[in-house]
Design a protein around this motif. Sequence first.
Motif, PDB file in Angstrom:
ATOM      1  N   PHE A  38       7.043  -2.245  -0.659  1.00 12.15           N
ATOM      2  CA  PHE A  38       6.449  -1.819  -2.241  1.00 12.15           C
ATOM      3  C   PHE A  38       7.334  -1.358  -3.244  1.00 12.15           C
ATOM      4  O   PHE A  38       7.074  -1.508  -4.422  1.00 12.15           O
ATOM      5  N   TRP A  43      -2.181   4.899  12.367  1.00 12.46           N
ATOM      6  CA  TRP A  43      -2.037   3.668  12.642  1.00 12.46           C
ATOM      7  C   TRP A  43      -2.271   3.350  14.226  1.00 12.46           C
ATOM      8  O   TRP A  43      -1.658   2.393  14.742  1.00 12.46           O
ATOM      9  N   LEU A  93      -7.193  -9.968   7.042  1.00 12.87           N
ATOM     10  CA  LEU A  93      -6.637  -8.816   7.596  1.00 12.87           C
ATOM     11  C   LEU A  93      -7.469  -7.693   7.871  1.00 12.87           C
ATOM     12  O   LEU A  93      -8.617  -7.813   7.244  1.00 12.87           O
ATOM     13  N   GLU A 140       1.148   6.785   6.402  1.00 11.42           N
ATOM     14  CA  GLU A 140       1.354   6.506   4.877  1.00 11.42           C
ATOM     15  C   GLU A 140       0.450   7.298   4.144  1.00 11.42           C
ATOM     16  O   GLU A 140      -0.627   7.859   4.412  1.00 11.42           O
ATOM     17  N   MET A 196       7.495  -8.663   5.826  1.00  7.47           N
ATOM     18  CA  MET A 196       6.374  -8.368   5.047  1.00  7.47           C
ATOM     19  C   MET A 196       7.238  -7.456   4.017  1.00  7.47           C
ATOM     20  O   MET A 196       8.391  -6.906   4.186  1.00  7.47           O
ATOM     21  N   ASP A 198       3.043  -6.686   0.762  1.00  4.51           N
ATOM     22  CA  ASP A 198       2.262  -5.545   1.194  1.00  4.51           C
ATOM     23  C   ASP A 198       1.101  -5.509   0.656  1.00  4.51           C
ATOM     24  O   ASP A 198       0.748  -6.449  -0.591  1.00  4.51           O
ATOM     25  N   TRP A 199       0.040  -4.984   0.896  1.00  2.00           N
ATOM     26  CA  TRP A 199      -1.069  -4.850   0.286  1.00  2.00           C
ATOM     27  C   TRP A 199      -0.834  -4.549  -1.454  1.00  2.00           C
ATOM     28  O   TRP A 199      -0.385  -3.764  -1.734  1.00  2.00           O
ATOM     29  N   PHE A 215       1.006  -6.392  12.020  1.00  2.00           N
ATOM     30  CA  PHE A 215       2.009  -6.010  10.976  1.00  2.00           C
ATOM     31  C   PHE A 215       3.148  -4.913  11.670  1.00  2.00           C
ATOM     32  O   PHE A 215       2.886  -3.811  11.326  1.00  2.00           O
ATOM     33  N   ARG A 240       5.648   8.117   6.654  1.00  2.43           N
ATOM     34  CA  ARG A 240       5.913   7.031   7.587  1.00  2.43           C
ATOM     35  C   ARG A 240       6.932   6.957   8.596  1.00  2.43           C
ATOM     36  O   ARG A 240       7.056   5.987   9.385  1.00  2.43           O
ATOM     37  N   GLU A 242       6.431   5.869  11.930  1.00  8.25           N
ATOM     38  CA  GLU A 242       6.315   4.356  12.143  1.00  8.25           C
ATOM     39  C   GLU A 242       7.505   3.838  12.662  1.00  8.25           C
ATOM     40  O   GLU A 242       7.694   2.779  12.889  1.00  8.25           O
ATOM     41  N   ASP A 277      -2.791  -4.200  11.631  1.00  4.42           N
ATOM     42  CA  ASP A 277      -1.772  -3.368  11.957  1.00  4.42           C
ATOM     43  C   ASP A 277      -1.690  -2.845  13.425  1.00  4.42           C
ATOM     44  O   ASP A 277      -2.279  -1.909  13.609  1.00  4.42           O
ATOM     45  N   LYS A 298       8.714  -5.230   9.129  1.00  3.72           N
ATOM     46  CA  LYS A 298       8.487  -4.866   7.796  1.00  3.72           C
ATOM     47  C   LYS A 298       9.324  -3.611   7.697  1.00  3.72           C
ATOM     48  O   LYS A 298       9.659  -3.005   8.571  1.00  3.72           O
ATOM     49  N   HIS A 299       9.532  -2.949   6.453  1.00  2.00           N
ATOM     50  CA  HIS A 299       9.007  -3.600   5.172  1.00  2.00           C
ATOM     51  C   HIS A 299      10.369  -3.945   4.411  1.00  2.00           C
ATOM     52  O   HIS A 299      11.072  -3.155   4.322  1.00  2.00           O
ATOM     53  N   MET A 316      -1.438 -10.395  -0.143  1.00  2.00           N
ATOM     54  CA  MET A 316      -2.339  -9.693   0.645  1.00  2.00           C
ATOM     55  C   MET A 316      -3.176  -8.828  -0.472  1.00  2.00           C
ATOM     56  O   MET A 316      -2.526  -7.946  -0.948  1.00  2.00           O
TER      57      MET A 316
HETATM   58  C1  GLC Z   1      -0.315  -0.880   4.120  1.00  2.00           C
HETATM   59  C2  GLC Z   1       1.122  -0.600   4.680  1.00  2.00           C
HETATM   60  C3  GLC Z   1       1.534  -1.859   5.369  1.00  2.00           C
HETATM   61  C4  GLC Z   1       0.208  -2.511   6.245  1.00  2.00           C
HETATM   62  C5  GLC Z   1      -0.492  -3.249   5.227  1.00  2.00           C
HETATM   63  C6  GLC Z   1      -1.731  -3.813   5.698  1.00  2.00           C
HETATM   64  O1  GLC Z   1      -0.258  -0.443   2.647  1.00  2.00           O
HETATM   65  O2  GLC Z   1       2.125  -0.504   3.707  1.00  2.00           O
HETATM   66  O3  GLC Z   1       2.620  -1.225   6.360  1.00  2.00           O
HETATM   67  O4  GLC Z   1       0.429  -3.479   7.273  1.00  2.00           O
HETATM   68  O5  GLC Z   1      -0.951  -2.191   4.127  1.00  2.00           O
HETATM   69  O6  GLC Z   1      -2.512  -2.599   6.336  1.00  2.00           O
END
Ligand code: GLC
Length: 718
Positions: free
Chosen positions: A232, A403, A58, A468, A229, A264-265, A132, A146, A149, A88, A185-186, A296
């Motif tokens: 959190f 983003w 990614l 974010e 995705m 998610d990450w 994403f 966010r 988004e 993203d 997502k999410h 991820m």
């Molecule tokens: C971020 C976001 C998610 C994004 C992912 C990869 O923390 O929550 O929306 O796609 O990490 O960057």
Amino acid sequence: MTDIVKKLLNKMTVEEKIGQLIQVTGDFFKGSESTITGPLSENGRLKDEVKYMIGSVLGTSGSSEVKKIQQDYLAHSSLKIPLLFMADVIHGYKTIFPIPLGIAATFNPKMMKIASQVAASESAAAGLHVTFAPMVDLVRDPRWGRVMESTGEDPYLNEVMAREAVKGFQGNLPIDDSHIAATVKHFAGYGAAEAGREYNTVDMSEWQFRENYLGAYQSAIEAQAKLVMTSFNTMFGVPATGNKYLMKDILRQELEFNGVLISDWDAINELINHGTATDLQAATNLALNAGVDIDMMSFAYITLLEHVDELSKNVLKLIDESASRVLQLKKELGLFQNPYKGLNPEKENDKDIKLAHEKNALEVAEESIVMVKNNSSILPLSFDQRVFLTGPVADTGDLLGSWSWKGDVLQTKSLLFKMKKSFKNISFSEGINYHDRHIKDWDKISQQVSDADVIIVALGQPSSESGEATSMMEPTLPIGQIEYLKKLRQFNKPIVAIVVTGRPLILTQVNELVDAMLISFFPGTKGATALTNILTGKSEPTGRLPMTFPRNNGQIPIYYNSYTTGRPIEFGLQNNETKYVTKYIDGSNDPLYNFGDGLGYADISISESVIQENVLSMSEQIKVSVILQNKSNRSGQTVLQGYIHQKIGETVHPTKALKWFKKIEVPAKNSRKIMMSIPVNELASVHQDLSTSIDLGEYEIMVGLNSTDLVSHNLTIE
Ligand code: GLC
């Protein structure tokens, strides 16, 4: 499962299957020091035997970069299973469109499709296979960063925009060389973080979830989105990433999603912080059992490699299922035939394509701008008016928002740059920057204002305060910007405010201090041109607010599709009761601006609306013919909106819920007859037993050009 996938699975070792479930950033392939520790690493890097089993990358894009990593990987990989490249790409790859909240403000689904299509085309040429996006979380709280988004507070608008985004990113299936796979997502409910605080607890009833939040995810999945995705947050008391009920019962079974579920990450590892897993191994088991296919960047699934021989039959079966879904995605994307699918350096750097995409971006940006005030029609301005431009957003390229992937703020033209080309007599002083309280060059500014016919003040927030991890306790403009505005007001010259923002802000004071106001949700690469074209009247503002703008911070969350309560204000007025009703003692319930609000340059109104049949069965369509009248000398656009109110039900229902909208052009001094048609099954709602069905009985269908001035028609479903 297809034969190539089956053949591969039969050949693969357990380690190789586990490898497909691991996603890392491109850094791990660039030989740079990474942060991994443990037995699978050597001095901070992944051991080669692990690195060349990884399934996806990614955050890396660009045809040369992607090609280099893929070539190196395939040269070392035993089974030559190509890497998937994901990133993203939310509202543009290099050509940046308005943030999704701005695309929602167009109230034009075509704009979302165009923006997603262009983003996909540029991404594919740069070697990406998956984005994403779309983020379809419903958001009612502007404190949450966010919100930029999202496509706002309305379930129906979210569903429409989610569908168009997936269609734009993916095109027709199978996904061709100019499109990429979409990730919804999410999942789920991330936009409902308590108090708008980032990563905070989400706690809602399953009834509320199904009634207002689930629809947009479902809409994107029905549009064939290839990935989902995890979010959190917790859902129904369990973190989503380890939530078997949410992921297996609802996502996989009920929504019939059989694509790839990616965490998610670091979200799998964070099950430990949530207190639902004791260690990485326990977190891994929770996520695997919930059906999470790709980990991820939490290095949880990678721990499976440390004890492959001890894995249970169930875990081995889950690994097989997840590896199969990842391989199936690679097959559907055509990677086995061509690991460099879509990658195209010529296309990536083609100037004509860039110009065409910027034309698209301009169209979307213009349609995303919302005029919320225009006293005595001060706008549009005329070319020869003497303009004084000022404010922290006047001479900056920071119009792209969060983003905005490869978008380049330094290459983005500012309002000043564009307005100099459109006004014969324009002067400029910044006055203050985003957070200053000290006004620079006040004497010079005083003279510039005195010499001007109109002041244009460009206010707002920097991209860094949106997206974010940017929750705000009080989503307002910095005090310095308000103070500066108050000083400008002293000159008693007409003031036009432009507010560039990633969220609804509390603009109550600004609204009192200006004669006209444009709201621009980070408008993207062509934002300055779009705003200038609207200021000059070359284009008309046709955006509508996809979210309520609070009058006061204390009202949050405030949204249009709310419930009456047992003591609505109106109830009080009828019974001469003003105390014991749903209200505050220190302010109004009413927002500053409503969902669906927005003004244009033409004077358009509804001159007639007639419901065709007001007794219908469930299989029919609600039809309302509406005549729009344009009394102006210029053609104009408006957004005709249709709202439903279910008067009686087992559960409560919003006083109005958007079920239809359409942007319509009405010629000067002319009218247009529109037939609004809403399938009765759009009236379905969630019941106490969580089933969804249509209630027989009395409804209202309301039509209007916003969400407050509505013409109502009674309707019976029998
Ligand atoms: C971020 C976001 C998610 C994004 C992912 C990869 O923390 O929550 O929306 O796609 O990490 O960057």
